[in-house]
Design a protein around this motif. Structure first.
Motif, PDB file in Angstrom:
ATOM      1  N   ALA A 197       9.875  15.885 -14.880  1.00  0.00           N
ATOM      2  CA  ALA A 197      11.034  15.392 -15.266  1.00  0.00           C
ATOM      3  C   ALA A 197      12.207  16.690 -15.668  1.00  0.00           C
ATOM      4  CB  ALA A 197      10.902  14.565 -16.649  1.00  0.00           C
ATOM      5  N   HIS A 198      11.535  17.457 -15.929  1.00  0.00           N
ATOM      6  CA  HIS A 198      12.713  18.553 -16.305  1.00  0.00           C
ATOM      7  C   HIS A 198      13.619  18.906 -15.085  1.00  0.00           C
ATOM      8  CE1 HIS A 198      10.540  21.909 -14.116  1.00  0.00           C
ATOM      9  NE2 HIS A 198       9.370  21.166 -14.630  1.00  0.00           N
ATOM     10  N   LEU A 199      13.046  18.777 -13.880  1.00  0.00           N
ATOM     11  CA  LEU A 199      13.902  18.953 -12.782  1.00  0.00           C
ATOM     12  C   LEU A 199      15.137  18.186 -12.683  1.00  0.00           C
ATOM     13  CD1 LEU A 199      11.218  19.311  -9.769  1.00  0.00           C
ATOM     14  CD2 LEU A 199      12.379  21.140 -11.045  1.00  0.00           C
ATOM     15  N   TYR A 200      15.016  16.658 -13.063  1.00  0.00           N
ATOM     16  CA  TYR A 200      16.260  15.897 -12.901  1.00  0.00           C
ATOM     17  C   TYR A 200      17.232  16.354 -14.122  1.00  0.00           C
ATOM     18  CZ  TYR A 200      13.596  12.876  -9.624  1.00  0.00           C
ATOM     19  OH  TYR A 200      13.066  12.551  -8.513  1.00  0.00           O
ATOM     20  N   GLY A 238      25.544  19.041 -13.467  1.00  0.00           N
ATOM     21  CA  GLY A 238      26.584  18.095 -12.906  1.00  0.00           C
ATOM     22  C   GLY A 238      26.159  17.334 -11.678  1.00  0.00           C
ATOM     23  N   ALA A 239      24.714  17.254 -11.341  1.00  0.00           N
ATOM     24  CA  ALA A 239      24.517  16.457  -9.986  1.00  0.00           C
ATOM     25  C   ALA A 239      24.293  15.134 -10.441  1.00  0.00           C
ATOM     26  CB  ALA A 239      23.007  17.056  -9.669  1.00  0.00           C
ATOM     27  N   ASN A 240      24.974  14.327  -9.330  1.00  0.00           N
ATOM     28  CA  ASN A 240      25.003  12.719  -9.580  1.00  0.00           C
ATOM     29  C   ASN A 240      23.531  12.214  -8.975  1.00  0.00           C
ATOM     30  OD1 ASN A 240      25.248  12.647  -6.869  1.00  0.00           O
ATOM     31  ND2 ASN A 240      27.562  12.578  -6.943  1.00  0.00           N
ATOM     32  N   ALA A 241      23.314  10.894  -9.226  1.00  0.00           N
ATOM     33  CA  ALA A 241      22.224  10.162  -8.866  1.00  0.00           C
ATOM     34  C   ALA A 241      21.810  10.471  -7.245  1.00  0.00           C
ATOM     35  CB  ALA A 241      22.182   8.757  -9.019  1.00  0.00           C
ATOM     36  N   PHE A 283       0.755  -1.149   0.033  1.00  0.00           N
ATOM     37  CA  PHE A 283      -0.174  -0.061  -0.076  1.00  0.00           C
ATOM     38  C   PHE A 283       0.988   1.171  -0.048  1.00  0.00           C
ATOM     39  CE2 PHE A 283      -2.298   3.337   2.443  1.00  0.00           C
ATOM     40  CZ  PHE A 283      -3.357   3.461   1.423  1.00  0.00           C
ATOM     41  N   SER A 284       1.799   1.208   0.985  1.00  0.00           N
ATOM     42  CA  SER A 284       2.685   2.282   0.805  1.00  0.00           C
ATOM     43  C   SER A 284       3.623   2.432  -0.433  1.00  0.00           C
ATOM     44  CB  SER A 284       3.640   2.380   2.138  1.00  0.00           C
ATOM     45  OG  SER A 284       2.878   2.537   3.537  1.00  0.00           O
ATOM     46  N   PHE A 285       3.953   1.256  -0.978  1.00  0.00           N
ATOM     47  CA  PHE A 285       4.742   1.364  -2.102  1.00  0.00           C
ATOM     48  C   PHE A 285       3.990   1.995  -3.124  1.00  0.00           C
ATOM     49  CE2 PHE A 285       4.451  -1.262  -6.191  1.00  0.00           C
ATOM     50  CZ  PHE A 285       5.518  -0.736  -6.603  1.00  0.00           C
ATOM     51  N   LEU A 286       2.762   1.801  -3.265  1.00  0.00           N
ATOM     52  CA  LEU A 286       1.973   2.227  -4.241  1.00  0.00           C
ATOM     53  C   LEU A 286       1.771   3.922  -4.161  1.00  0.00           C
ATOM     54  CD1 LEU A 286       0.116   1.081  -6.525  1.00  0.00           C
ATOM     55  CD2 LEU A 286      -1.619   1.433  -5.141  1.00  0.00           C
ATOM     56  N   LEU A 287       1.628   4.180  -2.906  1.00  0.00           N
ATOM     57  CA  LEU A 287       1.542   5.812  -2.832  1.00  0.00           C
ATOM     58  C   LEU A 287       2.564   6.579  -3.260  1.00  0.00           C
ATOM     59  CD1 LEU A 287      -0.076   5.941   0.761  1.00  0.00           C
ATOM     60  CD2 LEU A 287      -1.243   6.333  -1.293  1.00  0.00           C
ATOM     61  N   TYR A 288       4.016   5.945  -2.888  1.00  0.00           N
ATOM     62  CA  TYR A 288       5.244   6.449  -3.252  1.00  0.00           C
ATOM     63  C   TYR A 288       5.355   6.135  -4.617  1.00  0.00           C
ATOM     64  CZ  TYR A 288       7.492   7.295   1.281  1.00  0.00           C
ATOM     65  OH  TYR A 288       7.939   7.791   2.437  1.00  0.00           O
ATOM     66  N   LEU A 289       4.880   5.213  -5.395  1.00  0.00           N
ATOM     67  CA  LEU A 289       5.088   5.036  -6.766  1.00  0.00           C
ATOM     68  C   LEU A 289       4.356   6.071  -7.540  1.00  0.00           C
ATOM     69  CD1 LEU A 289       6.362   3.547  -9.075  1.00  0.00           C
ATOM     70  CD2 LEU A 289       4.435   1.972  -8.859  1.00  0.00           C
ATOM     71  N   ALA A 290       3.167   6.501  -6.920  1.00  0.00           N
ATOM     72  CA  ALA A 290       2.469   7.358  -7.744  1.00  0.00           C
ATOM     73  C   ALA A 290       2.915   8.918  -7.446  1.00  0.00           C
ATOM     74  CB  ALA A 290       0.921   7.314  -7.146  1.00  0.00           C
ATOM     75  N   ALA A 291       3.614   9.172  -6.441  1.00  0.00           N
ATOM     76  CA  ALA A 291       4.157  10.329  -5.958  1.00  0.00           C
ATOM     77  C   ALA A 291       5.421  10.613  -6.884  1.00  0.00           C
ATOM     78  CB  ALA A 291       4.421  10.599  -4.760  1.00  0.00           C
ATOM     79  N   LEU A 292       6.319   9.586  -7.263  1.00  0.00           N
ATOM     80  CA  LEU A 292       7.411   9.580  -8.005  1.00  0.00           C
ATOM     81  C   LEU A 292       7.004   9.854  -9.521  1.00  0.00           C
ATOM     82  CD1 LEU A 292       9.511   6.647  -6.591  1.00  0.00           C
ATOM     83  CD2 LEU A 292      10.194   8.940  -6.526  1.00  0.00           C
ATOM     84  N   GLN A 293       6.029   9.252  -9.935  1.00  0.00           N
ATOM     85  CA  GLN A 293       5.523   9.744 -11.405  1.00  0.00           C
ATOM     86  C   GLN A 293       5.088  10.964 -11.434  1.00  0.00           C
ATOM     87  OE1 GLN A 293       2.786   6.611 -11.787  1.00  0.00           O
ATOM     88  NE2 GLN A 293       4.206   4.936 -12.443  1.00  0.00           N
ATOM     89  N   MET A 349      18.711  12.613  -5.983  1.00  0.00           N
ATOM     90  CA  MET A 349      17.674  11.987  -4.768  1.00  0.00           C
ATOM     91  C   MET A 349      17.561  12.788  -3.545  1.00  0.00           C
ATOM     92  SD  MET A 349      17.355   8.280  -3.032  1.00  0.00           S
ATOM     93  CE  MET A 349      19.093   8.680  -1.876  1.00  0.00           C
ATOM     94  N   VAL A 350      18.557  13.336  -3.088  1.00  0.00           N
ATOM     95  CA  VAL A 350      18.510  14.066  -1.658  1.00  0.00           C
ATOM     96  C   VAL A 350      17.751  15.372  -1.969  1.00  0.00           C
ATOM     97  CG1 VAL A 350      20.002  15.146  -0.022  1.00  0.00           C
ATOM     98  CG2 VAL A 350      20.495  12.747  -0.691  1.00  0.00           C
ATOM     99  N   HIS A 351      18.227  16.144  -2.999  1.00  0.00           N
ATOM    100  CA  HIS A 351      17.756  17.511  -3.292  1.00  0.00           C
ATOM    101  C   HIS A 351      16.572  17.791  -4.006  1.00  0.00           C
ATOM    102  CE1 HIS A 351      21.446  18.915  -1.302  1.00  0.00           C
ATOM    103  NE2 HIS A 351      22.226  18.324  -2.049  1.00  0.00           N
ATOM    104  N   ILE A 352      16.025  16.736  -4.799  1.00  0.00           N
ATOM    105  CA  ILE A 352      15.245  16.648  -5.586  1.00  0.00           C
ATOM    106  C   ILE A 352      13.880  15.629  -5.261  1.00  0.00           C
ATOM    107  CG2 ILE A 352      14.030  16.521  -7.926  1.00  0.00           C
ATOM    108  CD1 ILE A 352      16.704  17.663  -9.272  1.00  0.00           C
ATOM    109  N   THR A 353      14.322  14.532  -5.176  1.00  0.00           N
ATOM    110  CA  THR A 353      13.222  13.672  -4.825  1.00  0.00           C
ATOM    111  C   THR A 353      12.818  13.338  -3.410  1.00  0.00           C
ATOM    112  OG1 THR A 353      14.440  11.958  -6.479  1.00  0.00           O
ATOM    113  CG2 THR A 353      12.882  10.939  -4.995  1.00  0.00           C
ATOM    114  N   LEU A 354      13.496  13.388  -2.580  1.00  0.00           N
ATOM    115  CA  LEU A 354      13.109  13.471  -1.044  1.00  0.00           C
ATOM    116  C   LEU A 354      12.386  14.631  -0.890  1.00  0.00           C
ATOM    117  CD1 LEU A 354      16.130  11.847   0.876  1.00  0.00           C
ATOM    118  CD2 LEU A 354      14.028  10.620   0.184  1.00  0.00           C
TER     119      LEU A 354
END
Length: 314
Positions: free
Chosen positions: A203-206, A213-216, A189-199, A220-225
């Motif tokens: 994409a232009h932020l990444y 020059g930001a690595n993966a 259930f929580s996986f589904l919530l996170y997956l929907a939020a990730l989608q 993740m630290v400055h955009i995804t989280l």
């Protein structure tokens, strides 16, 4: 506005004036019509939520038993007894301990699984199905499955990992077995919530971060989280409230018992034992009201912290 040869002034009619006058509604008319649509829900809510809550509150001040006899008012005696009952505090401690173990683990695990399913290229649908499928199982099926897996003699867990751990018969491992069962069963259930939020993250932020020059790890630290902080708060709140009310898997995996040395007796199980084993409905109702107040306090504390965080971020 035009003027005729006779000097008569002709004013243009308001656009839609006749229609507006004909369809003008009285104050409150829209609410009256909308009320018919919500009336079935309100009736069911009052019948199955409000009335049982009020009935339970009334019974908590009585010495009612399961047969319905002897429902005499005894004031706050049930509450005094409950607050001085060590078994109640032990069961509350077991529920809190379970919550402390499950909530951080399930939040981190759901996030990692969502990241994996979001970035994997081949067989994406299969990974998503495998991660979410256990959540569709009934609680009794999941608990019985893991009861067999944790069996000291024939269980696959000890056999595969070469262990001799008494998962279900030692109080040091009994609650851990319930935690593992819950993680496998409910992480979807929580996986589904996170997956929907990730989608939903643009994409232009990444792409902009990649150009800078930001690595993966930095992405993740400055955009995804930061973009997932609201969904993380939602997952934490839902998991805390659900974990405090743990019952099904803890009871079924121990064959409807309290576990070794009563180590897996949760608050909900204690309440049901008082009402349906000891037949003390009045006392069980008082314990339920205490538990309701605890859950309400946790929910209100979460709302207060969230509001302060939002106000501090402005």
């Amino acid at each position: 506005m035009t003027t005729t040869s006779a000097g008569t002034v002709i004013r243009p009619a308001r656009a839609g004036g006749a229609t507006a006058g004909a369809t003008a509604r009285r104050p409150g008319q829209g609410f009256q019509h909308g009320g018919w649509f919500v009336a079935p829900f309100l009736a069911l809510f009052a019948l199955f939520v409000i009335w049982p809550l009020l009935r339970g509150l009334h019974l908590s001040f009585t010495d009612a038993n399961i047969s319905g006899d002897g429902a005499d008012l005894i004031g706050l005696d049930n509450y005094r007894e409950a607050l001085h009952d060590p078994l109640m505090w032990d069961s509350l401690g077991h529920s809190a301990y379970f919550t402390l173990l499950v909530v951080p683990c399930i939040t981190v695990l759901a996030f990692l699984l969502a990241m994996l399913a979001h970035h994997i290229e081949r067989g994406k649908w299969l990974w998503r199905l495998c991660f979410f499928l256990p959540f569709l199982l009934p609680s009794t099926v999941a608990a019985n499955l893991w009861q067999w897996l944790f069996n000291p003699g024939t269980g696959m867990v000890n056999h595969v990992f070469g262990l001799e751990t008494p998962w279900l018969t030692d109080k040091s491992y009994a609650m851990l077995a319930v935690v593992i069962t819950t993680l496998w069963w409910t992480v979807g259930f929580s996986f589904l919530l996170y997956l929907a939020a990730l989608q939903g993250i643009p994409a232009h932020l990444y792409e902009a971060a990649r150009l800078d020059g930001a690595n993966a790890w930095h992405r993740m630290v400055h955009i995804t989280l930061p973009m997932l902080r609201h969904i993380t708060g939602l997952v934490l709140a839902l998991q805390i409230l659900a974990s405090l009310q743990v019952f099904d898997q803890a009871v079924v995996i121990q064959d409807f018992g309290p576990g070794p040395e009563e180590s897996t007796r949760t608050f909900v199980q204690y309440t049901l034992e008082q009402g349906f084993t000891s037949y003390r409905v009045g006392y069980a109702s008082a314990v339920s009201i205490i538990f309701f107040l605890i859950i309400a306090a946790v929910a209100l504390a979460r709302m207060w912290l969230l509001r302060n965080r939002e106000e501090g971020g402005r």
